[in-house]
Design a protein around this motif. Sequence first.
Motif, PDB file in Angstrom:
ATOM      1  N   UNK A   1       0.750  -1.189  -0.018  1.00  0.00           N
ATOM      2  CA  UNK A   1      -0.004  -0.138   0.088  1.00  0.00           C
ATOM      3  C   UNK A   1       0.935   1.332  -0.040  1.00  0.00           C
ATOM      4  N   UNK A   2       1.007   1.727  -1.264  1.00  0.00           N
ATOM      5  CA  UNK A   2       2.005   2.821  -1.201  1.00  0.00           C
ATOM      6  C   UNK A   2       1.853   4.035  -2.230  1.00  0.00           C
ATOM      7  N   UNK A   3       2.811   4.869  -2.352  1.00  0.00           N
ATOM      8  CA  UNK A   3       2.627   6.076  -3.161  1.00  0.00           C
ATOM      9  C   UNK A   3       3.974   6.436  -3.744  1.00  0.00           C
ATOM     10  N   UNK A   4       4.262   6.701  -4.930  1.00  0.00           N
ATOM     11  CA  UNK A   4       5.336   7.118  -5.546  1.00  0.00           C
ATOM     12  C   UNK A   4       5.187   8.323  -6.345  1.00  0.00           C
ATOM     13  N   UNK A   5       5.823   9.416  -6.076  1.00  0.00           N
ATOM     14  CA  UNK A   5       5.696  10.708  -6.706  1.00  0.00           C
ATOM     15  C   UNK A   5       6.959  11.409  -7.046  1.00  0.00           C
ATOM     16  N   UNK A   6       7.035  11.757  -8.357  1.00  0.00           N
ATOM     17  CA  UNK A   6       8.046  12.380  -8.899  1.00  0.00           C
ATOM     18  C   UNK A   6       7.567  13.729  -9.492  1.00  0.00           C
ATOM     19  N   UNK A   7       8.361  14.752  -8.981  1.00  0.00           N
ATOM     20  CA  UNK A   7       8.230  16.088  -9.814  1.00  0.00           C
ATOM     21  C   UNK A   7       9.728  16.719 -10.262  1.00  0.00           C
ATOM     22  N   UNK A   8       9.614  17.433 -11.326  1.00  0.00           N
ATOM     23  CA  UNK A   8      10.866  17.888 -12.059  1.00  0.00           C
ATOM     24  C   UNK A   8      10.406  19.453 -12.317  1.00  0.00           C
ATOM     25  N   UNK A   9      11.528  20.448 -11.849  1.00  0.00           N
ATOM     26  CA  UNK A   9      11.230  21.724 -12.435  1.00  0.00           C
ATOM     27  C   UNK A   9      12.556  22.075 -12.967  1.00  0.00           C
ATOM     28  N   UNK A  10      12.620  22.809 -14.183  1.00  0.00           N
ATOM     29  CA  UNK A  10      13.838  23.116 -14.739  1.00  0.00           C
ATOM     30  C   UNK A  10      13.625  24.627 -14.890  1.00  0.00           C
TER      31      UNK A  10
END
Length: 328
Positions: free
Chosen positions: A234-243
């Motif tokens: 039971x999990x969440x994986x979140x990726x965010x990128x800002x250039x």
Amino acid sequence: MRRFLILVTGLLACTLLKAQVHVDQVYIDTRATFHQDLTNGEYNTHFQGDYLNFHVIGQFSDRLSFRIRQRLNKKIDDQNPFNATDFLWLKWQPTSRWSFTFGKQPILVGTYEVDSAPIDVYYYGTFVNNWVQYYAFGVTATFSPAPGQDISLQFCPSPISPAKQNAYSYNLYWNGSFAPWWHTTWSYNYVQDETRKMMNWIALGNRFFLGPLALDVDFINRASFKQKQFFFSDWSLIGKAIVTLGKWNLCTKVGYEKNDAQNVDEDGQSFDLILPAGNDYLYYGAGVEFFPLGNENLRLHAVWFRDNHDNINNFDLGVTWKFMIYKR
């Protein structure tokens, strides 16, 4: 213990008696959007106001500070008169390493999606969207062993239960860094839901700075002690990128959340109320931000996002601005 409480109360009272109020900042920030969506070939649009926040920051003395953030466009609930109040806290710092925060404050759950101010977030995943409250009256003790390293212990109402209900969250939180290019916001949260079940959250938020690129990687493991598999079911994986390129930000965020069907009790009820057993959720999007003045006082944005449940393509054009009323 009783003598310790009397001593702490006495020291705080002495600090208050010597206090002289200083307001350091008063300002407003707001965000408005022209929202568009495309659902099964049907195109819809509307204008909307997202946020209108009133901020007051100040201090009574060098050791006692306060902060207020009021949402002027949020409904005040009769059952929760402070529903539109995000911040209403006093922070007492008796030493350089110890501080104590009392009042309405953020519920300390690691990850940068949770940690970011809502006015700066264009879309959320299930983990955050299904919270009942993000700010709560509580108490936090923070120890700072070194500059930029804070370890906090917080007791407050549960984020997944109504404010008036007798359900709580016990939070151990670390906000720090391993290196100048690797910052962290990690927590262990023992959280009670509205059915009185307890859940363990292990939230690991990581932010990496690689030249013009800022990369967030958040992982949340949720589990009951009664589950067959405690980790990675039971999990969440979140990726965010800002250039960042001058006055421009190029942004993208992707999140995937999953809860195995086996994570139910003997009655077939899901242990997790955030994302019920047997479900998954994928959300993703991209956008661009432009800062005409070269600072945070004015921001224009264009963002597209969607998920695997609603089959809706969302497209927002908006403006965020900040107006300083007073600064000492």
